[in-house]
Design a protein around this motif. Structure first.
Motif, PDB file in Angstrom:
ATOM      1  N   PRO A  16     -48.186  36.119 -58.546  1.00 34.40           N
ATOM      2  CA  PRO A  16     -48.232  34.740 -58.046  1.00 34.40           C
ATOM      3  C   PRO A  16     -47.087  33.911 -58.639  1.00 34.40           C
ATOM      4  O   PRO A  16     -46.453  34.317 -59.607  1.00 34.40           O
ATOM      5  N   TYR A  45     -55.680  39.122 -49.749  1.00 33.45           N
ATOM      6  CA  TYR A  45     -55.195  40.153 -50.668  1.00 33.45           C
ATOM      7  C   TYR A  45     -54.098  41.002 -50.032  1.00 33.45           C
ATOM      8  O   TYR A  45     -54.107  42.232 -50.099  1.00 33.45           O
ATOM      9  N   SER A  74     -50.931  29.955 -58.028  1.00 36.46           N
ATOM     10  CA  SER A  74     -51.593  31.221 -57.726  1.00 36.46           C
ATOM     11  C   SER A  74     -51.466  31.536 -56.235  1.00 36.46           C
ATOM     12  O   SER A  74     -50.922  30.750 -55.474  1.00 36.46           O
ATOM     13  N   SER A  75     -51.957  32.696 -55.819  1.00 34.75           N
ATOM     14  CA  SER A  75     -51.869  33.103 -54.416  1.00 34.75           C
ATOM     15  C   SER A  75     -53.190  32.787 -53.738  1.00 34.75           C
ATOM     16  O   SER A  75     -54.170  33.504 -53.908  1.00 34.75           O
ATOM     17  N   GLY A  78     -54.899  35.341 -51.803  1.00 32.12           N
ATOM     18  CA  GLY A  78     -55.085  36.592 -52.529  1.00 32.12           C
ATOM     19  C   GLY A  78     -53.848  37.461 -52.427  1.00 32.12           C
ATOM     20  O   GLY A  78     -53.144  37.458 -51.416  1.00 32.12           O
ATOM     21  N   SER A  79     -53.579  38.181 -53.491  1.00 26.28           N
ATOM     22  CA  SER A  79     -52.386  39.011 -53.542  1.00 26.28           C
ATOM     23  C   SER A  79     -52.775  40.453 -53.836  1.00 26.28           C
ATOM     24  O   SER A  79     -53.940  40.759 -54.105  1.00 26.28           O
ATOM     25  N   CYS A  80     -51.800  41.334 -53.739  1.00 28.01           N
ATOM     26  CA  CYS A  80     -52.046  42.731 -54.099  1.00 28.01           C
ATOM     27  C   CYS A  80     -50.757  43.305 -54.658  1.00 28.01           C
ATOM     28  O   CYS A  80     -49.691  42.719 -54.534  1.00 28.01           O
ATOM     29  N   TYR A 402     -57.358  20.731 -58.554  1.00 29.31           N
ATOM     30  CA  TYR A 402     -57.807  22.110 -58.419  1.00 29.31           C
ATOM     31  C   TYR A 402     -58.517  22.297 -57.091  1.00 29.31           C
ATOM     32  O   TYR A 402     -59.371  21.493 -56.715  1.00 29.31           O
ATOM     33  N   ILE A 405     -60.239  28.514 -54.970  1.00 28.07           N
ATOM     34  CA  ILE A 405     -59.452  29.530 -54.285  1.00 28.07           C
ATOM     35  C   ILE A 405     -60.301  30.277 -53.249  1.00 28.07           C
ATOM     36  O   ILE A 405     -59.782  30.805 -52.263  1.00 28.07           O
ATOM     37  N   ARG A 409     -60.525  32.296 -48.614  1.00 29.32           N
ATOM     38  CA  ARG A 409     -60.742  33.747 -48.500  1.00 29.32           C
ATOM     39  C   ARG A 409     -61.989  34.084 -47.713  1.00 29.32           C
ATOM     40  O   ARG A 409     -62.860  33.284 -47.565  1.00 29.32           O
TER      41      ARG A 409
ATOM     42  N   TRP B 172     -56.913  30.015 -64.713  1.00 24.38           N
ATOM     43  CA  TRP B 172     -58.066  30.405 -63.886  1.00 24.38           C
ATOM     44  C   TRP B 172     -57.612  30.668 -62.448  1.00 24.38           C
ATOM     45  O   TRP B 172     -58.029  31.649 -61.820  1.00 24.38           O
ATOM     46  N   ASN B 176     -57.315  34.623 -60.474  1.00 27.06           N
ATOM     47  CA  ASN B 176     -58.026  34.820 -59.214  1.00 27.06           C
ATOM     48  C   ASN B 176     -57.106  35.267 -58.084  1.00 27.06           C
ATOM     49  O   ASN B 176     -57.541  35.363 -56.937  1.00 27.06           O
ATOM     50  N   ALA B 177     -55.839  35.519 -58.388  1.00 20.48           N
ATOM     51  CA  ALA B 177     -54.906  35.929 -57.332  1.00 20.48           C
ATOM     52  C   ALA B 177     -55.288  37.292 -56.762  1.00 20.48           C
ATOM     53  O   ALA B 177     -55.222  37.518 -55.558  1.00 20.48           O
ATOM     54  N   TYR B 178     -55.682  38.195 -57.631  1.00 21.47           N
ATOM     55  CA  TYR B 178     -55.940  39.566 -57.189  1.00 21.47           C
ATOM     56  C   TYR B 178     -57.425  39.814 -56.978  1.00 21.47           C
ATOM     57  O   TYR B 178     -58.274  39.082 -57.472  1.00 21.47           O
ATOM     58  N   LYS B 179     -57.686  40.884 -56.272  1.00 23.34           N
ATOM     59  CA  LYS B 179     -59.072  41.274 -56.012  1.00 23.34           C
ATOM     60  C   LYS B 179     -59.677  41.945 -57.245  1.00 23.34           C
ATOM     61  O   LYS B 179     -60.866  41.827 -57.524  1.00 23.34           O
ATOM     62  N   MET B 184     -58.949  37.207 -68.948  1.00 21.74           N
ATOM     63  CA  MET B 184     -57.867  36.602 -69.719  1.00 21.74           C
ATOM     64  C   MET B 184     -58.454  35.959 -70.970  1.00 21.74           C
ATOM     65  O   MET B 184     -59.396  35.170 -70.886  1.00 21.74           O
ATOM     66  N   LYS B 239     -63.732  38.006 -62.519  1.00 22.26           N
ATOM     67  CA  LYS B 239     -62.691  37.197 -63.171  1.00 22.26           C
ATOM     68  C   LYS B 239     -63.355  36.447 -64.319  1.00 22.26           C
ATOM     69  O   LYS B 239     -64.414  35.828 -64.128  1.00 22.26           O
TER      70      LYS B 239
END
Lengths: 409, 409
Positions: A16, A45, A74-75, A78-80, A402, A405, A409, B172, B176-179, B184, B239
């Motif tokens: 991200p 993702y 952040s993404s 969702g990212s991968c 904020y 997220i 999704r 935070w 949460n970017a990834y699955k 952390m 997470k």
């Protein structure tokens, strides 16, 4: 512009950044502003989620929530870290993607990411072309590491550099609090290229007498020379700031103090430890008065210190990518082209994905000083416009805005 | 107010904060505004520098430079970690100080610092009284750790808390970017008291479903319970953010993973490693998907994310300390008193130095939840007003304003 032939799919991939969502925001707003009646979908993702049919319809999102994307780190979707294999190795995956594209009538695909993501976009584009499936694919650059070729710089880098350079100024003030000797090592991100570390060269433009050493992956790390550098530096001034890229390597190309057994799911070696290694070298050979700070993920998510220039450019890259993909281009990345430093202006242009992927843009060797432990003015001229401007990310409660997220999704 | 009988000396001690200079600024401006014809001096490098006659006359400083003090991190006049011994152990040092006071006609002394500095101010005040030397001494509180007793909170804490809580929100978002599972650990400062870690309890007011654990020095660290906490937490949500004070201790009062051989010049154990210890525990017992970030000195110098409330209060504490010392008070600390949380207002009051020094204000046990791994709403109500408001610390070059610290020495 040609007429809109179907729906747009966007997805995010790789690490991200503070501004990757600004590109998604730009793309979504641009496409919807056309009122074509076609939809924007987001893959959740990245390509991995797309393969699992995790697709959301942007129309189902609250409009106010979409607006928060522009200033959200952040993404969001969702990212991968998932690389498509070549199609002759695993055509099944490509067929799956085609089926999903068909199911959702996707004729445009924007993949926002770094080097590996551009490779995925390139492979998909070639495959679609080969089988004659009518979808246009464009890569949207994003990486705090700034190591994509064929673009002046990468969205995400300016904000990372702004955070790191400001922390650098603050730490320089802090280590000057006491009379006693004080060496601070600041380890920053940069797996293959030293752009983030090099950006801190700008500190000498505001602190002319700063005592600073910078070590980049572009230069083989030489332990003996490093110790000589440090000894010389602390003779001049007993306060010293050392900035080091996580990705520095020895003369054999091996990461300094890398843990060779841990790799991430892209197959990259997990770094960490370059700064610690330097600290140990100094402790063992010169002085105990040396501390280490590893800035870690804060570099890629500190929206509270984002560059306004970076956010605006990221949005433009997203918007222009929609324009390009609708105009019929496919197999390209939307790059940034700088007109000049004096009167900084950046516009987008298209570059071929095949020229981008699997290559790394390093800090030019002629921007590094002769002693190989700092950067020249060319680097400062390069970085200055990219960190300009601030946003106000704070709510009235004193905390950054904020958005949950999960709304995306 | 009595007539001004001589000159004012100010000095800074202990760890720097983002706002310790705002207190110095307030004191200098307040004293000079009286136009008494008397001078303000600053001791360079705290009491240690004063002993070496390192005294500068504020009149010799450029007026614009003085103005920059209000928003300048680090200790502009230099700090030290130097404790006066009791006078019956080393009266020579006290005599040295008296001679310097005489030489510069110093009749008022403000010592800005934390616990150890209040102890020094107290000892000096008692000594001056004993020998009948006519000088008034007041302690001005400063510590990001927020562990001074008899004051609602300490200047410096609000800015540290603002930085840490905002980084917490950003991290935070990032994890949460990834699955995939992502834990952390964020290690924050707090040697004896867990205020900074506890401040991150406010995250749940903006992220109601945050999966967060907080470990404070106020509660003996129990490894087995910790592992149960983590296992339970990641079953709920893969997470997880764990915030830990550097100063957590085991049931015997030993620092967790402290390096017992290294002590600082106050005789304190050098901490570091609590977060790393927790990371190792999780890696060995639960999962490899756990990262660590140690925020380190950024917590005490990140002026780019300072609390406006904190800066303003720090200035007021400096100004009121001048009023108190000129009114004839000696042997006191200028404390902050909060009227209420609903309509937050803070005023200063005097508390006896002897009631402050060598004591530590901990997070009240009834503000910690029953599971001993988070905080209750009382803590959130306490912290909310202290992080309110932002300043604009940036120059037009995108970097925080910087003043050469040598201008003050």
């Amino acid at each position: 512009m040609k007429s809109v032939k179907g729906n747009l799919l966007i997805a995010q991939s790789g690490g991200p950044t503070s501004v990757i969502n600004a590109s998604a925001y730009g793309a979504i707003k641009e496409f919807l502003s056309l009122g074509s009646g076609h939809k924007v979908y987001a893959g959740v993702y990245g390509i991995q989620g797309i393969l699992e049919k995790r697709i959301i319809d942007i129309d189902t999102l609250n409009k106010n929530t979409i607006e928060t994307l522009k200033y959200m780190p952040s993404s969001a979707f969702g990212s991968c870290r998932y690389k498509l294999k070549d199609y002759d190795e695993n055509e099944e995956e490509y067929e799956k993607i085609i089926n999903i594209f068909k199911k959702f009538n996707i004729t445009y695909f924007l993949y926002i990411g770094g080097n590996d993501s551009m490779d995925t976009a390139n492979k998909l584009s070639i495959y679609m072309n080969k089988i004659g499936y009518d979808a246009n694919i464009i890569g949207v650059p994003k990486t705090i590491d700034n190591d994509l070729v064929e673009t002046d710089h990468c969205p995400g880098f300016g904000s990372a550099a702004k955070y790191v350079t400001n922390i650098g100024i603050e730490i320089w003030s802090d280590i000057n609090a006491y009379k006693k000797e004080s060496i601070m090592i600041m380890e920053v991100m940069g797996r293959d290229a030293g752009w983030i570390a090099a950006s801190t060269g700008i500190l000498k433009s505001v602190i002319p007498d700063i005592n600073q050493l910078i070590y980049l992956p572009e230069i083989s790390f030489d332990k003996d020379k490093f110790l000589i550098d440090v000894e010389k530096a602390i003779k001049k001034n007993n306060k010293l700031l050392i900035v080091v890229s996580e990705g520095i390597k020895d003369e054999n190309g091996e990461y300094i103090n890398a843990n060779k057994n841990e790799i991430d799911s892209f197959g990259h070696k997990q770094l960490g430890g370059a700064g610690r290694h330097l600290q140990n070298l100094i402790k063992e050979n010169i002085t105990k008065n040396v501390k280490l700070i590893e800035l870690g993920v804060t570099q890629r998510c500190a929206i509270h210190c984002a560059s306004k220039t970076d956010i605006e450019e990221s949005e433009i890259v997203g918007r222009d990518s929609v324009k390009y993909v609708l105009a019929g281009y496919s197999g390209y990345m939307t790059a940034l082209e700088r007109s000049s430093n004096d009167k900084y202006n950046c516009v987008t242009k298209l570059v071929k994905l095949q020229d981008v992927c699997k290559r790394v843009k390093n800090v030019p060797l002629n921007w590094i000083n002769e002693q190989k432990n700092s950067v020249k003015d060319a680097m400062i001229d390069y970085i200055q416009p990219l960190i300009l401007g601030e946003i106000n990310p704070f709510n009235e409660n004193g905390l950054v805005k904020y958005t949950d997220i999960n709304f995306f999704r």
